[in-house]
Motif scaffolding. Structure first.
Motif, PDB file in Angstrom:
ATOM      1  N   LEU A  53      79.203   9.665  62.352  1.00  0.00           N
ATOM      2  CA  LEU A  53      78.244  10.849  62.496  1.00  0.00           C
ATOM      3  C   LEU A  53      77.243  10.369  61.287  1.00  0.00           C
ATOM      4  O   LEU A  53      77.757  10.017  60.102  1.00  0.00           O
ATOM      5  CB  LEU A  53      78.958  11.987  62.086  1.00  0.00           C
ATOM      6  N   VAL A  54      75.906  10.640  61.710  1.00  0.00           N
ATOM      7  CA  VAL A  54      74.811  10.357  60.580  1.00  0.00           C
ATOM      8  C   VAL A  54      74.116  11.411  60.249  1.00  0.00           C
ATOM      9  O   VAL A  54      73.430  12.179  61.265  1.00  0.00           O
ATOM     10  CB  VAL A  54      73.991   9.134  61.054  1.00  0.00           C
ATOM     11  N   SER A  55      74.241  12.111  59.165  1.00  0.00           N
ATOM     12  CA  SER A  55      73.495  13.311  58.892  1.00  0.00           C
ATOM     13  C   SER A  55      72.039  13.367  58.899  1.00  0.00           C
ATOM     14  O   SER A  55      71.367  12.209  58.869  1.00  0.00           O
ATOM     15  CB  SER A  55      73.987  13.855  57.473  1.00  0.00           C
ATOM     16  N   GLY A  56      71.367  14.581  58.608  1.00  0.00           N
ATOM     17  CA  GLY A  56      70.171  14.542  58.592  1.00  0.00           C
ATOM     18  C   GLY A  56      69.651  14.567  56.854  1.00  0.00           C
ATOM     19  O   GLY A  56      70.427  14.213  56.246  1.00  0.00           O
ATOM     20  N   ALA A  57      68.359  14.809  56.593  1.00  0.00           N
ATOM     21  CA  ALA A  57      67.720  14.639  55.533  1.00  0.00           C
ATOM     22  C   ALA A  57      68.400  15.396  54.481  1.00  0.00           C
ATOM     23  O   ALA A  57      68.485  14.935  53.109  1.00  0.00           O
ATOM     24  CB  ALA A  57      66.347  14.432  55.409  1.00  0.00           C
ATOM     25  N   GLY A  58      68.989  16.547  54.660  1.00  0.00           N
ATOM     26  CA  GLY A  58      69.502  17.229  53.650  1.00  0.00           C
ATOM     27  C   GLY A  58      71.044  17.053  53.108  1.00  0.00           C
ATOM     28  O   GLY A  58      71.569  17.678  52.419  1.00  0.00           O
ATOM     29  N   GLY A  59      71.331  15.651  53.820  1.00  0.00           N
ATOM     30  CA  GLY A  59      72.617  15.307  53.382  1.00  0.00           C
ATOM     31  C   GLY A  59      73.876  15.757  54.178  1.00  0.00           C
ATOM     32  O   GLY A  59      73.660  16.378  55.248  1.00  0.00           O
ATOM     33  N   ILE A  60      75.324  15.584  53.736  1.00  0.00           N
ATOM     34  CA  ILE A  60      76.251  15.392  54.911  1.00  0.00           C
ATOM     35  C   ILE A  60      76.847  17.211  55.031  1.00  0.00           C
ATOM     36  O   ILE A  60      77.453  17.394  56.160  1.00  0.00           O
ATOM     37  CB  ILE A  60      77.584  14.847  54.525  1.00  0.00           C
ATOM     38  N   GLN A  61      76.511  17.775  54.155  1.00  0.00           N
ATOM     39  CA  GLN A  61      76.999  19.261  54.056  1.00  0.00           C
ATOM     40  C   GLN A  61      77.010  20.269  55.551  1.00  0.00           C
ATOM     41  O   GLN A  61      78.061  20.615  55.931  1.00  0.00           O
ATOM     42  CB  GLN A  61      76.696  20.071  53.013  1.00  0.00           C
ATOM     43  N   ALA A  62      75.940  20.216  56.090  1.00  0.00           N
ATOM     44  CA  ALA A  62      75.620  21.002  57.347  1.00  0.00           C
ATOM     45  C   ALA A  62      76.296  20.406  58.400  1.00  0.00           C
ATOM     46  O   ALA A  62      76.467  21.142  59.634  1.00  0.00           O
ATOM     47  CB  ALA A  62      74.046  20.970  57.475  1.00  0.00           C
ATOM     48  N   TYR A  63      76.862  19.206  58.334  1.00  0.00           N
ATOM     49  CA  TYR A  63      77.339  18.349  59.694  1.00  0.00           C
ATOM     50  C   TYR A  63      78.925  18.155  59.431  1.00  0.00           C
ATOM     51  O   TYR A  63      79.359  17.780  60.074  1.00  0.00           O
ATOM     52  CB  TYR A  63      76.635  17.012  59.495  1.00  0.00           C
ATOM     53  N   GLN A  64      79.559  19.038  58.362  1.00  0.00           N
ATOM     54  CA  GLN A  64      80.820  18.672  58.281  1.00  0.00           C
ATOM     55  C   GLN A  64      81.689  19.086  59.196  1.00  0.00           C
ATOM     56  O   GLN A  64      82.735  18.630  59.455  1.00  0.00           O
ATOM     57  CB  GLN A  64      81.242  19.373  56.628  1.00  0.00           C
ATOM     58  N   GLU A  65      81.202  20.209  59.811  1.00  0.00           N
ATOM     59  CA  GLU A  65      82.086  20.710  60.786  1.00  0.00           C
ATOM     60  C   GLU A  65      82.306  20.079  62.333  1.00  0.00           C
ATOM     61  O   GLU A  65      83.226  19.922  62.742  1.00  0.00           O
ATOM     62  CB  GLU A  65      81.388  21.990  61.587  1.00  0.00           C
TER      63      GLU A  65
END
Length: 247
Positions: A53-65
């Protein structure tokens, strides 16, 4: 590539224990590359096919789920920061994105929890652009690519040159009303669709969706029905293109 440092964490009690065997957090280390934390989600079985999984520009937090959800389906999942893979237009200098992504993939494929010889990639926004530019051409390392509302504006003016390099099937999920930083306009998604390519390609456009349609942490944009449909399509796509010996 340098060593992969890991700190083991135990899954929590109750439902989470049932979803995850465990989670490890580590640092992808390389002198030539940016060093950011990568989160590893172990599959419910002893081994599983690899998904990065590769996150957006805001970092990994929003994609942890998404890590635990994929792990619960049997995938060995790695979540990395998209800023190490693709440069946002408002930041400099550019990271060595291709080399960094290749190193992350190789580290994941080499892990004892991995059952596959190729990885599958899922990128979001800036990370979506990263997996399309750097991941889809990796014929020997990548089996399939999913890009959610990719930041096509950072991919260069010649999208046909990008699609011509693709060596893996691609699924793009986008919102008709996406105007985020003018990076992810639906017109460029359609340009990707019409550009010449030698691999299977599917574009799904959600008519009422904006950017981050699947992120509950973005309540102004989140649309549960679209998010569920996009997730189901993602899982079906990953299952379809799993390397044959992993089935």
């Amino acid at each position: 590539m340098g060593p992969l440092a890991r700190k083991a964490l135990r899954a929590g009690t109750g439902g989470l224990r049932g979803l995850l065997v465990g989670m490890t957090v580590g640092l992808v280390a390389s002198a030539a590359l940016a060093q950011r934390t990568a989160t590893f989600f172990e599959p419910t079985a002893a081994k599983g096919p690899v998904v990065v999984l590769v996150s957006g520009a805001g970092g990994i937090q929003a994609y942890q789920e998404f890590g635990p959800r994929l792990a619960a389906l049997g995938f060995y999942t790695v979540l990395v920061d998209g800023r190490d893979i693709m440069i946002p237009p408002w930041e400099s200098p550019a990271p060595q994105g291709h080399a960094h992504l290749a190193a992350v993939i190789q580290a994941a494929l080499s892990a004892p929890q991995a059952s596959s010889s190729k990885a599958m990639l899922v990128g979001f926004s800036l990370g979506g652009a990263g997996v399309l530019v750097h991941g889809a051409p990796m014929k020997d390392q990548v089996a399939a690519v999913v890009a959610y509302y990719p930041a096509t504006a950072v991919m260069g003016q010649d999208l046909a040159a990008v699609t011509a390099r693709w060596q893996a099937p691609v699924l793009v999920l986008a919102g008709e009303k996406d105007t985020y930083r003018n990076c992810c306009l639906v017109a460029t998604m359609r340009a990707l669709e019409s550009a010449p390519k030698q691999v299977p390609f599917e574009l799904v456009i959600y008519p009422q969706a904006n950017h981050g349609v699947n992120l509950e942490s973005y309540p102004l944009f989140f649309r549960s029905e679209d998010a569920e449909d996009a997730w189901n399509r993602t899982v079906a796509f990953l299952q379809k293109y799993r390397p044959a010996h992993d089935r």
